[in-house]
Design an enzyme around this catalytic site. Structure first.
Site, mmCIF file in Angstrom:
data_model
loop_
_atom_site.group_PDB
_atom_site.id
_atom_site.type_symbol
_atom_site.label_atom_id
_atom_site.label_comp_id
_atom_site.label_asym_id
_atom_site.label_seq_id
_atom_site.Cartn_x
_atom_site.Cartn_y
_atom_site.Cartn_z
ATOM 1 N N THR A 39 0.769 -1.258 -0.018
ATOM 2 C CA THR A 39 -0.074 -0.056 -0.076
ATOM 3 C C THR A 39 1.025 1.291 -0.028
ATOM 4 O O THR A 39 0.656 2.135 -0.538
ATOM 5 C CB THR A 39 -0.852 0.221 1.203
ATOM 6 O OG1 THR A 39 -1.908 -1.150 1.027
ATOM 7 C CG2 THR A 39 -1.958 1.297 1.191
ATOM 8 N N HIS A 42 2.096 2.213 -3.202
ATOM 9 C CA HIS A 42 0.932 2.469 -4.283
ATOM 10 C C HIS A 42 1.025 4.254 -3.957
ATOM 11 O O HIS A 42 0.798 5.069 -5.071
ATOM 12 C CB HIS A 42 -0.439 2.106 -3.817
ATOM 13 C CG HIS A 42 -0.648 0.607 -4.412
ATOM 14 N ND1 HIS A 42 -0.806 0.543 -5.858
ATOM 15 C CD2 HIS A 42 -0.735 -0.468 -3.863
ATOM 16 C CE1 HIS A 42 -0.872 -1.017 -5.897
ATOM 17 N NE2 HIS A 42 -1.073 -1.352 -4.836
#
Length: 347
Positions: A39, A42
């Site tokens: 995450t 990202h």
């Protein structure tokens, strides 16, 4: 304090920001170790998902451990106190929705995530809700304690449904959580563990951690190899961590009739899938995994780690000061890192 600050563009900045102050029901933690999650990549890359979700500008990061240095008003000292060594359950639940009130806080419909929806922990100090603090044994190494949150994902994925004891298992995707899942499956008595990944470094690590057979999908017919290794039956359990469409297809095609699949990997978008043949006619059971159960999974994590059933240090590829953040983020992006740990208090 120093913190990794994320603006609405690729990359991040290590800058000086005000030290946070805990409010009612919160604690201030001196962060001793953090680890980098998919995450975070990202967000760092500022891809379409991050642009739609992350409220830049803000400090990001969520996997952490540290020492409690201050407690806000309303914190129960029986829960957590100054001096405790803690890790963070990063899913912050509302406490009042249907899911929360029926014992399923991990899938709260109003869920917020540290470092995604609220200020994160890539910093020297961080504020977290006291109820999200998991108190560790004081002798647990910082780098190990920082990995318990992602390890919880591996534990819940592996132990969901009928579990893996005496069952044949296919792990698709040997990133850090897939590698952790191999250790959990081995510790839980899986009879055969097969792992797939296109990265030879990760396949080598999978063999080190207990995989019986590793397959590179670029050069191997994965489905045929799985059936050959399982006497033509297919695997009892699929643990999917890749989020890759081809790997997901191969996983379900390799699943035996009546098998169970646990899915943690997140595809980049919608995928094509043979629902009839791979689930319906196989009478397969599929479980979607979202984080960790609060806090059932944490108790399982503690037992596996403190009793030496798994070695989380085996997936750590880097120990670096947070000042070296660019190098480790680039190493992850290039596929040259498994699980980097950053140390915010070092320079």
């Amino acid at each position: 304090m120093r913190a990794l600050f994320k603006e609405a563009r690729p990359g991040a900045q290590l800058i000086e920001v005000p030290e946070p102050t805990p409010s009612h029901g919160e604690i201030l933690v001196e962060v001793m170790a953090t680890s980098i999650c998919g995450t975070d990549m990202h967000i760092y890359n500022w891809d379409a998902w991050a642009r739609s979700r992350f409220p830049a500008p803000m400090v990001f990061g969520h996997e952490m451990t540290g020492k409690v240095v201050q407690v806000g008003p309303g914190v129960n000292p029986d829960m957590v106190k100054v001096g405790d060594h803690v890790s963070a359950e990063t899913h912050v639940a509302c406490g009042h929705c249907l899911q929360c009130r029926t014992g399923r806080k991990h899938i709260c419909k109003n869920l917020r995530i540290l470092g995604v929806d609220m200020p994160g922990i890539f910093a020297q100090y961080a504020v977290i809700p006291a109820e999200n603090a998991w108190v560790n044994d004081p002798d647990m190494p910082w780098e190990v304690a920082s990995l318990q949150e992602p390890f919880g994902n591996a534990v819940q994925t592996t132990l969901a449904g009928p579990g893996v004891s005496s069952r044949t298992v296919l792990v698709t995707g040997c990133g850090p959580i897939g590698l952790m899942a191999i250790q959990v499956a081995r510790a839980s008595g899986a009879s055969l563990i097969i792992a797939t990944d296109p990265n030879e470094t990760r396949l080598h690590k999978a063999r080190e951690l207990g995989a019986d057979l590793t397959l590179d999908p670029r050069s191997t017919d994965v489905v045929k190899a799985v059936y050959d290794a399982t006497r033509g039956d297919g695997v009892d359990t699929l643990l999917e961590f890749s989020g890759n469409q081809a790997a997901i297809r191969q996983g379900f095609q390799s699943l035996t009739y009546g098998g169970h699949a646990s899915l943690l990997g997140i595809p980049a978008g919608a995928i094509e899938f043979d629902l009839a043949n791979d689930i319906v006619f196989k009478a397969a059971t599929v479980t979607g995994i979202s984080g960790r159960k609060m806090f059932e999974t944490w108790y399982q994590v503690r037992e596996l780690v403190t009793r030496g059933k798994v070695d989380l240090r085996a997936v750590i590829s880097h120990h670096v000061p947070m000042t070296h953040f660019e190098a480790v983020f680039e190493a992850v992006r290039a596929g040259n890192a498994i699980k980097p740990v950053m140390l915010p208090q070092e320079v």
